[in-house]
Design an enzyme around this catalytic site. Structure first.
Site, mmCIF file in Angstrom:
data_model
loop_
_atom_site.group_PDB
_atom_site.id
_atom_site.type_symbol
_atom_site.label_atom_id
_atom_site.label_comp_id
_atom_site.label_asym_id
_atom_site.label_seq_id
_atom_site.Cartn_x
_atom_site.Cartn_y
_atom_site.Cartn_z
ATOM 1 N N GLY A 287 0.786 -1.240 0.000
ATOM 2 C CA GLY A 287 0.000 0.000 0.000
ATOM 3 C C GLY A 287 0.807 1.274 0.000
ATOM 4 C CB SER A 288 4.186 2.248 -1.172
ATOM 5 O OG SER A 288 4.183 2.002 -2.552
ATOM 6 C CG ASN A 289 1.059 3.775 -5.651
ATOM 7 O OD1 ASN A 289 1.403 4.829 -6.186
ATOM 8 N ND2 ASN A 289 1.580 2.602 -5.997
ATOM 9 C CG ASN B 108 -5.308 0.011 -11.304
ATOM 10 O OD1 ASN B 108 -4.898 -0.124 -10.139
ATOM 11 N ND2 ASN B 108 -4.829 -0.714 -12.299
ATOM 12 C CG HIS C 294 -0.405 -1.189 -15.272
ATOM 13 N ND1 HIS C 294 -0.674 -2.452 -14.776
ATOM 14 C CD2 HIS C 294 0.493 -1.354 -16.279
ATOM 15 C CE1 HIS C 294 0.036 -3.343 -15.458
ATOM 16 N NE2 HIS C 294 0.743 -2.710 -16.374
ATOM 17 C CG ASP D 84 -3.835 -3.391 -16.414
ATOM 18 O OD1 ASP D 84 -4.144 -2.876 -15.334
ATOM 19 O OD2 ASP D 84 -3.076 -4.378 -16.516
ATOM 20 C CD GLU E 111 3.463 2.555 -9.532
ATOM 21 O OE1 GLU E 111 2.473 2.310 -8.841
ATOM 22 O OE2 GLU E 111 4.270 1.664 -9.870
HETATM 23 C C1 GRF Z 1 2.141 -0.621 -7.882
HETATM 24 O O1 GRF Z 1 3.279 -0.853 -8.646
HETATM 25 C C2 GRF Z 1 0.952 -0.335 -8.771
HETATM 26 O O2 GRF Z 1 1.299 0.240 -9.980
HETATM 27 C C3 GRF Z 1 0.385 -1.701 -9.021
HETATM 28 O O3 GRF Z 1 0.601 -2.419 -7.834
HETATM 29 C C4 GRF Z 1 1.706 -1.867 -7.134
HETATM 30 C C5 GRF Z 1 1.212 -1.561 -5.762
HETATM 31 O O4 GRF Z 1 2.241 -1.106 -4.914
HETATM 32 N N1 GRF Z 1 -0.994 -1.633 -9.425
HETATM 33 P P1 GRF Z 1 1.856 -0.514 -3.511
HETATM 34 O O5 GRF Z 1 1.042 -1.580 -2.776
HETATM 35 O O6 GRF Z 1 1.069 0.733 -3.727
HETATM 36 O O7 GRF Z 1 3.152 -0.259 -2.824
#
Ligand code: GRF
Length: 203
Positions: A17-19, A112, A114, A155, A184
């Site tokens: 869940g880093s994003n 989403n 990607h 996607d 990202e």
């Molecule tokens: C990211 O690379 C995103 O592009 C893909 O899954 C990964 C999730 O990474 N859909 P995180 O859990 O957000 O660190």
């Protein structure tokens, strides 16, 4: 004068869940005019769930292991998002297909990210390290990340924004993954802010 209400974000996550964290951090820092309101994971051990709980966000584990009827699961997930007043659903490393009930309820309001320049290196089976390996195998000179709307196919929803990362001779799949992930974290919040400011064009 009434202040405009912030848009409310609901997250679907499966892993670290880093994003999601980058977006929540930007909301907390006042850099993104949105409010995280709920986190749902299909994986009870997802670090993202733990982070959400520490951040005092409502966090739910909803998965096929608990609910074997896919239609009911889809309804339950949608219900949690609706009951928390979610405006936009943010997939952040969610390793499941989103159900038709959710897609109907949040039509064109599911995002989403990607880790490639879609339409290159997207679709079933192209996730995580597989994407970066495919980029290197294709000898691409550039890669990056894409934020897109979610529809019923992996996607394939409308592309809203992209960020480019140049592929260098020293890159391995691992080092490329790290660089793309950093990009990202910038792109997802920027795109959300663009949606809020109407500078990102929606279909
Ligand atoms: C990211 O690379 C995103 O592009 C893909 O899954 C990964 C999730 O990474 N859909 P995180 O859990 O957000 O660190």
């Amino acid at each position: 004068m009434m202040l405009a209400e912030k848009i409310k974000l609901g997250f679907l996550v499966s892993g670290r869940g880093s994003n999601m964290r980058a977006i929540i951090d930007n909301c907390c820092a006042g850099k993104l005019a949105a409010e995280p309101v709920v986190v749902i994971s299909n994986n009870v051990r997802a670090a993202a769930l733990e982070y959400a709980r520490q951040a005092d966000l409502p966090a739910f584990h909803l998965s096929a292991t608990l609910n074997t009827d896919p239609r009911k699961l889809d309804e339950d997930i949608t219900e949690v998002l609706v009951s928390h007043g979610v405006d936009w659903v943010i997939l952040a490393g969610y390793m499941q297909k989103v159900g038709p009930r959710l897609l109907k309820q949040f039509h064109d309001r599911v995002l989403n990210i990607h880790p490639s320049l879609l339409p290159k290196h997207g679709g079933k089976g192209l996730f995580g390290m597989h994407v970066h390996q495919a980029v290197l195998a294709a000898a691409d000179i550039k890669t990056g990340a894409t934020v897109h709307l979610v529809n019923a196919e992996y996607d394939q929803g409308a592309i809203l924004s992209q960020i480019t990362v140049l592929v260098k001779s020293h890159h391995t799949a691992e080092s490329l993954a790290q660089e793309v992930l950093k990009a990202e974290h910038l792109l997802y919040s920027q795109t959300l802010q663009g949606i809020i400011d109407s500078t990102v064009e929606l279909p």
